[in-house]
Design a protein around this motif. Sequence first.
Motif, PDB file in Angstrom:
ATOM      1  N   THR A 166      -8.683  -6.425   1.371  1.00 12.16           N
ATOM      2  CA  THR A 166      -7.377  -6.131   2.088  1.00 12.16           C
ATOM      3  C   THR A 166      -6.439  -6.227   1.409  1.00 12.16           C
ATOM      4  O   THR A 166      -5.216  -5.820   1.756  1.00 12.16           O
ATOM      5  N   ALA A 167      -6.091  -7.211   1.113  1.00 18.70           N
ATOM      6  CA  ALA A 167      -5.017  -8.258   0.561  1.00 18.70           C
ATOM      7  C   ALA A 167      -4.521  -6.944  -0.691  1.00 18.70           C
ATOM      8  O   ALA A 167      -3.580  -6.799  -0.854  1.00 18.70           O
ATOM      9  N   SER A 168      -6.159  -7.394  -1.279  1.00 16.67           N
ATOM     10  CA  SER A 168      -4.829  -5.807  -2.596  1.00 16.67           C
ATOM     11  C   SER A 168      -5.560  -4.498  -2.488  1.00 16.67           C
ATOM     12  O   SER A 168      -4.402  -3.852  -3.339  1.00 16.67           O
ATOM     13  N   LEU A 169      -5.387  -3.822  -1.448  1.00 15.23           N
ATOM     14  CA  LEU A 169      -5.440  -2.413  -1.318  1.00 15.23           C
ATOM     15  C   LEU A 169      -4.798  -2.199  -0.371  1.00 15.23           C
ATOM     16  O   LEU A 169      -4.190  -1.383   0.452  1.00 15.23           O
ATOM     17  N   GLY A 170      -3.873  -3.542   0.509  1.00 11.81           N
ATOM     18  CA  GLY A 170      -4.006  -2.517   2.542  1.00 11.81           C
ATOM     19  C   GLY A 170      -4.478  -1.539   2.861  1.00 11.81           C
ATOM     20  O   GLY A 170      -5.510  -2.570   3.243  1.00 11.81           O
ATOM     21  N   ARG A 171      -4.489  -0.858   3.481  1.00 12.68           N
ATOM     22  CA  ARG A 171      -4.691  -0.632   4.125  1.00 12.68           C
ATOM     23  C   ARG A 171      -5.834   0.471   4.512  1.00 12.68           C
ATOM     24  O   ARG A 171      -5.897   1.078   2.748  1.00 12.68           O
ATOM     25  N   SER A 172      -7.085  -0.002   4.865  1.00  8.48           N
ATOM     26  CA  SER A 172      -8.637   0.427   3.581  1.00  8.48           C
ATOM     27  C   SER A 172      -9.437  -0.283   5.054  1.00  8.48           C
ATOM     28  O   SER A 172      -9.547  -0.860   5.801  1.00  8.48           O
ATOM     29  N   ILE A 173     -10.517   0.725   4.716  1.00  7.57           N
ATOM     30  CA  ILE A 173     -11.960  -0.205   5.325  1.00  7.57           C
ATOM     31  C   ILE A 173     -12.596  -0.887   4.570  1.00  7.57           C
ATOM     32  O   ILE A 173     -13.546  -0.307   3.305  1.00  7.57           O
ATOM     33  N   VAL A 174     -13.340  -1.790   4.695  1.00  6.51           N
ATOM     34  CA  VAL A 174     -14.003  -3.055   3.688  1.00  6.51           C
ATOM     35  C   VAL A 174     -14.990  -3.086   5.173  1.00  6.51           C
ATOM     36  O   VAL A 174     -14.890  -3.812   5.839  1.00  6.51           O
ATOM     37  N   MET A 175     -16.506  -2.301   4.569  1.00 12.67           N
ATOM     38  CA  MET A 175     -17.587  -2.489   4.949  1.00 12.67           C
ATOM     39  C   MET A 175     -18.147  -3.279   3.798  1.00 12.67           C
ATOM     40  O   MET A 175     -18.158  -3.720   3.187  1.00 12.67           O
ATOM     41  N   THR A 212     -18.331  -2.449   0.516  1.00  8.50           N
ATOM     42  CA  THR A 212     -18.270  -0.312   0.395  1.00  8.50           C
ATOM     43  C   THR A 212     -16.550  -1.168   0.629  1.00  8.50           C
ATOM     44  O   THR A 212     -16.493  -1.259   1.337  1.00  8.50           O
ATOM     45  N   VAL A 213     -15.502   0.077  -0.579  1.00  6.42           N
ATOM     46  CA  VAL A 213     -14.149   0.204   0.636  1.00  6.42           C
ATOM     47  C   VAL A 213     -13.973   1.313   0.703  1.00  6.42           C
ATOM     48  O   VAL A 213     -14.436   2.605  -0.335  1.00  6.42           O
ATOM     49  N   LEU A 214     -13.028   1.330   0.794  1.00  3.77           N
ATOM     50  CA  LEU A 214     -12.306   3.339   1.725  1.00  3.77           C
ATOM     51  C   LEU A 214     -11.113   2.801   1.430  1.00  3.77           C
ATOM     52  O   LEU A 214     -10.283   2.267   2.540  1.00  3.77           O
ATOM     53  N   THR A 215     -10.278   3.463   0.429  1.00  3.46           N
ATOM     54  CA  THR A 215      -9.070   3.557   0.354  1.00  3.46           C
ATOM     55  C   THR A 215      -8.110   4.243   0.199  1.00  3.46           C
ATOM     56  O   THR A 215      -9.081   5.345  -0.626  1.00  3.46           O
ATOM     57  N   ALA A 216      -6.992   5.295   0.534  1.00  2.00           N
ATOM     58  CA  ALA A 216      -6.537   7.013   0.174  1.00  2.00           C
ATOM     59  C   ALA A 216      -5.684   5.692  -1.516  1.00  2.00           C
ATOM     60  O   ALA A 216      -5.600   4.856  -1.405  1.00  2.00           O
ATOM     61  N   ARG A 217      -6.168   6.635  -2.051  1.00  2.00           N
ATOM     62  CA  ARG A 217      -6.227   6.811  -4.040  1.00  2.00           C
ATOM     63  C   ARG A 217      -4.482   6.531  -3.886  1.00  2.00           C
ATOM     64  O   ARG A 217      -3.651   7.691  -3.355  1.00  2.00           O
ATOM     65  N   ASP A 218      -4.521   5.632  -4.510  1.00  3.33           N
ATOM     66  CA  ASP A 218      -2.844   5.573  -4.729  1.00  3.33           C
ATOM     67  C   ASP A 218      -2.916   6.429  -6.093  1.00  3.33           C
ATOM     68  O   ASP A 218      -3.026   5.783  -7.114  1.00  3.33           O
ATOM     69  N   GLU A 219      -2.619   7.355  -6.037  1.00  5.57           N
ATOM     70  CA  GLU A 219      -2.589   8.751  -6.802  1.00  5.57           C
ATOM     71  C   GLU A 219      -1.733   8.351  -7.954  1.00  5.57           C
ATOM     72  O   GLU A 219      -1.615   9.076  -9.394  1.00  5.57           O
ATOM     73  N   THR A 220      -0.521   7.694  -8.429  1.00  3.42           N
ATOM     74  CA  THR A 220       0.366   7.037  -9.023  1.00  3.42           C
ATOM     75  C   THR A 220      -0.517   6.528 -10.124  1.00  3.42           C
ATOM     76  O   THR A 220      -0.394   6.362 -11.293  1.00  3.42           O
ATOM     77  N   ASP A 221      -1.409   5.109  -9.647  1.00  2.00           N
ATOM     78  CA  ASP A 221      -1.909   4.481 -10.151  1.00  2.00           C
ATOM     79  C   ASP A 221      -3.659   3.909  -9.848  1.00  2.00           C
ATOM     80  O   ASP A 221      -3.657   2.981  -9.693  1.00  2.00           O
ATOM     81  N   PRO A 222      -4.108   5.133 -10.000  1.00  2.00           N
ATOM     82  CA  PRO A 222      -5.237   4.709  -9.367  1.00  2.00           C
ATOM     83  C   PRO A 222      -6.339   4.175 -10.105  1.00  2.00           C
ATOM     84  O   PRO A 222      -7.094   3.571  -9.693  1.00  2.00           O
ATOM     85  N   VAL A 223      -6.497   3.931 -11.334  1.00  2.00           N
ATOM     86  CA  VAL A 223      -7.809   3.006 -11.801  1.00  2.00           C
ATOM     87  C   VAL A 223      -6.905   1.442 -11.551  1.00  2.00           C
ATOM     88  O   VAL A 223      -7.415   0.743 -11.255  1.00  2.00           O
ATOM     89  N   GLY A 224      -5.229   1.436 -12.049  1.00  2.00           N
ATOM     90  CA  GLY A 224      -5.109   0.356 -11.948  1.00  2.00           C
ATOM     91  C   GLY A 224      -5.143  -0.704  -9.954  1.00  2.00           C
ATOM     92  O   GLY A 224      -5.540  -2.137 -10.056  1.00  2.00           O
TER      93      GLY A 224
END
Length: 539
Positions: free
Chosen positions: A438-447, A463-475
């Motif tokens: 959560t600290a790394s991803l911010g707004r997210s669902i961590v199940m 399982t993690v769900l978060t909005a994809r950061d389209e500028t740096d999805p891999v990072g």
Amino acid sequence: MNALIDHRLRRSWTEEAAGAAPLPARAARWLDQRIGPVVPGGAPADEMPVKIPSPKLAKPAEEALAKVVGAENVLVDDPARLARATGLSYLDLLRRRSPSADFPVPDAVVLPADPDEVQAVLDACVQHDVGVVPFGGGTSVVGGVAALRGEKTSVIALDLVRLDALVSVDAESRIAVLQAGVRGPEAERLLAGHGLTLGHVPQSFERATIGGFAATRSAGQASSGYGRFEDMVTGVRLATPRGPWKLGVAPASAAGPDLRQLAIGSEGTLGVITEVALRVRPAPPVRRYEGYALPGWAAGAEAVRDLAQHHALADVTRLSDVDETEVSLALNAGLKTAALRRYLAARGVRRPCFLIVGWEGTAHDVALRRRETARRLKASGAVRVGKALGESWRHGRFAGPRQRDTLLDMGVCVETLETAAYWSNVDELRDDVRAALTASLGRSIVMCHISHAYETGASLYFTVLTARDETDPVGQWQRAKAAACEAIAGLGTISHHHAVGVDHAPYLSAEIGSLGVEVLRAAKSTVDPTGILNPGKLV
Ligand SMILES: Cc1cc2nc3c(=O)[nH]c(=O)nc-3n(C[C@H](O)[C@H](O)[C@H](O)COP(=O)(O)OP(=O)(O)OC[C@H]3O[C@@H](n4cnc5c(N)ncnc54)[C@H](O)[C@@H]3O)c2cc1C
């Protein structure tokens, strides 16, 4: 040379769109509220050209391989090479969707027909100094099949798909020998012909292979009853750069350390598994799956521990935390969720944790075991939800990978990671991993769920769900995963069943010590002195 990354490759699981699992319409709205903008009904990008390096396999090597397996079984075309270039982690799927120049692709795909041909392929690769990546179902989520070449100038994907036979059945000893390329459903079909089952059903069952299960120490969803894959292995046959190696002559042995356990989990670095002898069981005439709800994680974990420590676990025992339960209520089109919530609230369970329990066996055995599990669960405060929840889970158990394709299309970053710990560490580990993600991803669902329970501890699967950061999805995901791995080190294992591959290799020495890594390297240099096998994986 240009090739097309086609629809089949990008939408990883739903090959030819078979069995797609669309999400209910309310899912997009729900995700939008919870994690930010998602694209309802989003579609994968059009087919796109991708530049992949031309094959670097030297002609003499290609000819030597063709001599072993036939020229028609040495594939150098781009689609064949691309299809064996990655596994199926989130980062792999991103690479498939937007491939870049550094996409590692094997120089050829080689398809041997039997264990002798596998050995002869390795011999040729030793002679021509060609790297070899064993390739089963290609479902690795840790970079296990990445076409890394290490110090070699060329590398092949050794696809075991043609090793697809049931070799023998010893009904008296309940042992079946299966070739490495047999996939999960086919293994069950072949064994059913003898009234037998293996009972190994991981979520990747449809595509993963017997050799892959052994190479990665896989654990199936019914591991509480049937055991982990390594518990089922009685013997293993390998091809190695030094020659054939066969292990396992008796059900138990005190003839030194169990070298079968060195081969199992070796992830293609010590040899190519060609056949596996497996403990099998009579096919169960009865399968019964049910659902319970517990009032919160602590109560749920305590109930599972109680079952595990009193030998009352069901064959499938799977506890979801509150967040995972919420997601399954939001995304599961089949459940009457409002009525279920009212029913549970009336019984004092306002933030439920679902527990799925499933028994397999004879009617008598199932009834007996079910009664004891139910008795203990009731004493732990569990509320019985009934068969509908258990059956809904059983029928939807393979939907996850398909839904992942849909979520990716919607711009969601969706990934899983797993670990295991002793009971005394389970809660702390879960809290720490959740906090790190959560600290790394911010707004997210961590199940999180427990799906494999032991007397001494349990697995934790996130399982993690978060909005994809389209500028740096891999990072975005690399940073979150690194934070989770750091949180795991010291409290749990870096992998309970996904294996080490490339992704977990940096964390291995924290778990087994630098001496442990040296021991593995020493074993590797004995069986693979020129380092052709699966460069860059495990150690
Ligand atoms: C959606 C999804 C769900 C999953 N669910 C589970 C789960 O429930 N439980 C679980 O345990 N895992 C799960 N996994 C992980 C993966 O399915 C397992 O690691 C599986 O055991 C890999 O089998 P495979 O045949 O696909 O192997 P591959 O992915 O092809 O290979 C995995 C590794 O083993 C090596 N290898 C493969 N075959 C051989 C061989 N014959 N000899 C030597 N080395 C070999 C490869 O080089 C690679 O390093 C899941 C993966 C996905 C994508």
